[in-house]
Design a protein around this motif. Structure first.
Motif, mmCIF file in Angstrom:
data_model
loop_
_atom_site.group_PDB
_atom_site.id
_atom_site.type_symbol
_atom_site.label_atom_id
_atom_site.label_comp_id
_atom_site.label_asym_id
_atom_site.label_seq_id
_atom_site.Cartn_x
_atom_site.Cartn_y
_atom_site.Cartn_z
ATOM 1 N N VAL A 45 0.818 -1.217 0.000
ATOM 2 C CA VAL A 45 0.000 0.000 0.000
ATOM 3 C C VAL A 45 0.853 1.269 0.000
ATOM 4 N N LYS A 47 2.633 2.817 -2.450
ATOM 5 C CA LYS A 47 2.513 3.735 -3.583
ATOM 6 C C LYS A 47 1.161 3.559 -4.254
ATOM 7 N N PRO A 48 0.167 4.320 -3.825
ATOM 8 C CA PRO A 48 -1.144 4.228 -4.471
ATOM 9 C C PRO A 48 -1.029 4.568 -5.959
ATOM 10 N N SER A 49 -1.858 3.952 -6.746
ATOM 11 C CA SER A 49 -1.800 4.141 -8.187
ATOM 12 C C SER A 49 -3.145 4.650 -8.697
ATOM 13 N N ASP A 50 -3.106 5.261 -9.867
ATOM 14 C CA ASP A 50 -4.336 5.675 -10.538
ATOM 15 C C ASP A 50 -4.819 4.602 -11.506
ATOM 16 N N ILE A 55 -4.601 -0.914 -8.714
ATOM 17 C CA ILE A 55 -5.408 -0.747 -7.498
ATOM 18 C C ILE A 55 -5.995 -2.095 -7.082
ATOM 19 N N GLN A 58 -3.225 -4.264 -5.649
ATOM 20 C CA GLN A 58 -2.872 -3.822 -4.298
ATOM 21 C C GLN A 58 -3.924 -4.260 -3.291
ATOM 22 N N THR A 62 -3.315 -6.817 -0.205
ATOM 23 C CA THR A 62 -3.642 -6.396 1.153
ATOM 24 C C THR A 62 -4.562 -7.414 1.822
#
Length: 95
Positions: A45, A47-50, A55, A58, A62
C-alpha cells in the motif's frame, strides 16, 4: 534492516529448562513471521496508483496479507497455552 543479536553463553543456555527454550524459539519465529507480513503490507500500500488494475492488485495483496496475519495471530493462543499460567510465566497479566 537492523539485526539484533543477543549473545548467550553456552553454560547459561544449557541451564534453561526445555519448556522455556521451546517457548522462546516459538515466540521468535512468530515475531519474525508477523514482522515479514507487516513489511509486505507496507509495501503493498506504499505507492497508491491511478491505474485500476494496479489498485485491484494492491487490494488483493492487502487482503491476502490480512488473511495470513489473521492465521498467524493464532500465536496469541500459543502464548496463552505455552506461557500464561505455566512455569515460564513470571507473573505477567493475561492478554
Amino acid at each position: 534492516m537492523k539485526l539484533y543479536v543477543m549473545h548467550i553463553e553456552r553454560h547459561k543456555f544449557d541451564g534453561v529448562p526445555e519448556v522455556e527454550k521451546a517457548f522462546y524459539i516459538n515466540m521468535g519465529h512468530l515475531r519474525n513471521e508477523l514482522m515479514v507480513l507487516v513489511k509486505f503490507l507496507k509495501a503493498s500500500v506504499n505507492k497508491p496508483s491511478d491505474n485500476p488494475i494496479l489498485i485491484d492488485v494492491q487490494m488483493a495483496q492487502t487482503f491476502l496479507i490480512r488473511e495470513f496475519w489473521q492465521a498467524r495471530s493464532g500465536g496469541v493462543q500459543l502464548v496463552k497455552q505455552l506461557y500464561i499460567g505455566t512455569p515460564v510465566d513470571s507473573g505477567s497479566k493475561v492478554i
